[in-house]
Design a protein around this motif. Sequence first.
Motif, PDB file in Angstrom:
ATOM      1  N   GLU A   1      -6.710  -0.185   4.153  1.00  0.00           N
ATOM      2  CA  GLU A   1      -6.685  -0.539   2.855  1.00  0.00           C
ATOM      3  C   GLU A   1      -7.460   0.556   1.671  1.00  0.00           C
ATOM      4  OE1 GLU A   1      -6.033  -3.557   1.587  1.00  0.00           O
ATOM      5  OE2 GLU A   1      -4.580  -3.695   3.448  1.00  0.00           O
TER       6      GLU A   1
ATOM      7  N   TYR B   1      -0.911 -12.242  -2.065  1.00  0.00           N
ATOM      8  CA  TYR B   1      -1.316 -11.207  -0.981  1.00  0.00           C
ATOM      9  C   TYR B   1      -2.070 -10.063  -2.078  1.00  0.00           C
ATOM     10  CZ  TYR B   1       3.001  -8.816  -1.582  1.00  0.00           C
ATOM     11  OH  TYR B   1       4.246  -8.525  -1.948  1.00  0.00           O
TER      12      TYR B   1
ATOM     13  N   LYS C   1       0.716  -1.147  -0.205  1.00  0.00           N
ATOM     14  CA  LYS C   1      -0.243   0.107   0.009  1.00  0.00           C
ATOM     15  C   LYS C   1       0.963   1.218  -0.026  1.00  0.00           C
ATOM     16  CE  LYS C   1      -3.612   2.682   0.889  1.00  0.00           C
ATOM     17  NZ  LYS C   1      -5.122   2.245   0.050  1.00  0.00           N
TER      18      LYS C   1
ATOM     19  N   SER D   1      -1.545  -3.808  -1.281  1.00  0.00           N
ATOM     20  CA  SER D   1      -2.514  -4.480   0.147  1.00  0.00           C
ATOM     21  C   SER D   1      -1.144  -4.191   1.495  1.00  0.00           C
ATOM     22  CB  SER D   1      -3.214  -4.954   0.517  1.00  0.00           C
ATOM     23  OG  SER D   1      -2.171  -6.502   0.380  1.00  0.00           O
TER      24      SER D   1
END
Length: 512
Positions: free
Chosen positions: A490, A465, A345, A469
């Motif tokens: 998120e 994943y 992220k 994220s």
Amino acid sequence: MESSTFVLFGATGDLAKRKIFPALYNLFTDGKLSGPLSVIGLGRRELTNETFQRQVLDSLRTFSRRPVEDTAALQNFLQAFEYSVLDVGRPEDYVKLLGHVQRREEKLGLPQNRMFYLSVGPEFFGEIAGNINASGLGNTKGWKRLIIEKPFGRDLQSARVLNESLSAAFAEEEIFRIDHFLGKPMVQNLEVLKYSNPVLRALWQNRYIANVQITASETVGVEERAGYYDKAGALRDMFQNHMLQLLMMMAMQLPKGSTPEDVRSKKRHVIRSVRPLLPEEVAQHVVRGQYAAGEMRGQQVPAYTAEPGIAATSQNETYIAARLWIEDPLWNDVPFYIRTGKRMKEKSTRIVIEFKEPFNDVHNKNRNKLPLDPNLLVIDIGPHEGISLTLNTKNPLQHGKLEPVSIKHEPGNPDVPEAYENLIYDAMLGDATFFAHWEEVELSWQWVQPIIEATADGSLPLHLYPAGSNGPAAADQLLGEFHWWLDEPENAEPARVHRTAGIEPEVIRPGA
Ligand SMILES: NC(=O)C1=CN([C@@H]2O[C@H](COP(=O)(O)OP(=O)(O)OC[C@H]3O[C@@H](n4cnc5c(N)ncnc54)[C@H](OP(=O)(O)O)[C@@H]3O)[C@@H](O)[C@H]2O)C=CC1
Ligand SMILES: O=C1O[C@H](COP(=O)(O)O)[C@@H](O)[C@H](O)[C@H]1O
């Protein structure tokens, strides 16, 4: 600093262009390079000095932290660069190079100090070191030093073989193993932060610290480096070197003095004291992940296995997290959680120290448990540097309800030297403090070796994943009663909202 000749293997490559030329330029501009500058660039392709100098100029225009103005000083800088064709496997090219170096030394009146920077694939390191010796290039009246890039081997065994081949030509104190995280100003600041502040110095131990979290998350994917990265993975690319170096820098005790050996011996003590992973425990303490397709900044991005140059069946990890303990009276029972991954992220390298909550434990029997949040010390290493301390205070507007506040320091000066500048400068001075000693490298490989083996025998699962994220959910379970602090939610705009779990989100306002 004594002046020297800077001999750059791999001068036509990516690292030279992105990091090494700009670092030399900024050191030159700061007046940190004494005497006439002399750089001899090497590669297999045929280039004239003029073409090479144009390439250097292009690199400065694209990558230098300082604007590049067309001045006489810039011309002097560029004139210092000359080029020679050299194939690492051809001994006669080194003899030719020796002639070139000697002519430059005579012409510029330079002492025979020679810095050999190997910005080439690691498969060439041993051969180049041997040829430097055999050709007489290493036979100087002054000093000779070797700067080498990572990766230093693929595993414990290959690292030992590589080290033996380097040691045949260079003494340990002549070898400068670059780990650019050690050149980052906030990493170099860690020792001062811990030991020049009595408050932190007193608290830097298991009595007060509940856990330590070291994260290096990246938003980029594999980029143009599929060939290298698919063989290395996050374990070899980041964990064995940068992440374990951060661990050593964070946990080392106050050195007796300030010599490189004083500091390195304390670092060695940390890595030597990390509790070894037993083969049957690896899956309990380590999580491997790989990014699947996802969304980043509103854009769909492909899965790792759909990236150019990556096989659709690749089992390579792009994420790794581990829980470890340091067996030392200062750190017994404090879990260290370490993670790094691509396509996460947020781009952030950060150490979070979570302090214990002794008052809750002590007073719980006699009074209501206060809804305390732990004190956190957050050390932001990059891309933005900063230090913050989260404390609990009473909010006078809400009936004295407790709330966490953050005391922050964010250095305002964006014009700080880049890691490569700091490290090249130190190497020129002969100061190896912020370079990895062989024993640190060896002990780091020794610690990760069971992970390599568990990956190879398939006993360590690979968790997917989504790109964008905070990594695989399995990594959250590693923390047990704790959780990762400050992960971007998120669904938040990146770098806008930081969640400190258990408390209201704190909005970081631009410029705050
Ligand atoms: N790029 C990066 O961001 C990072 C790189 N590194 C490390 O730095 C080193 C260099 O990486 P990078 O610049 O990206 O690699 P590149 O592939 O971009 O460049 C490789 C360089 O090596 C030279 N070279 C290749 N084969 C030979 C040979 N047989 N004889 C002489 N020269 C040769 C090439 O020159 P020519 O083709 O002209 O022969 C080129 O200058 C590697 O060890 C890498 O792991 C480490 C951290 C980050
Ligand atoms: O050495 C490497 O580091 C970079 C991350 O470095 P940073 O200074 O940008 O945080 C990483 O992207 C790369 O894969 C790795 O080889």
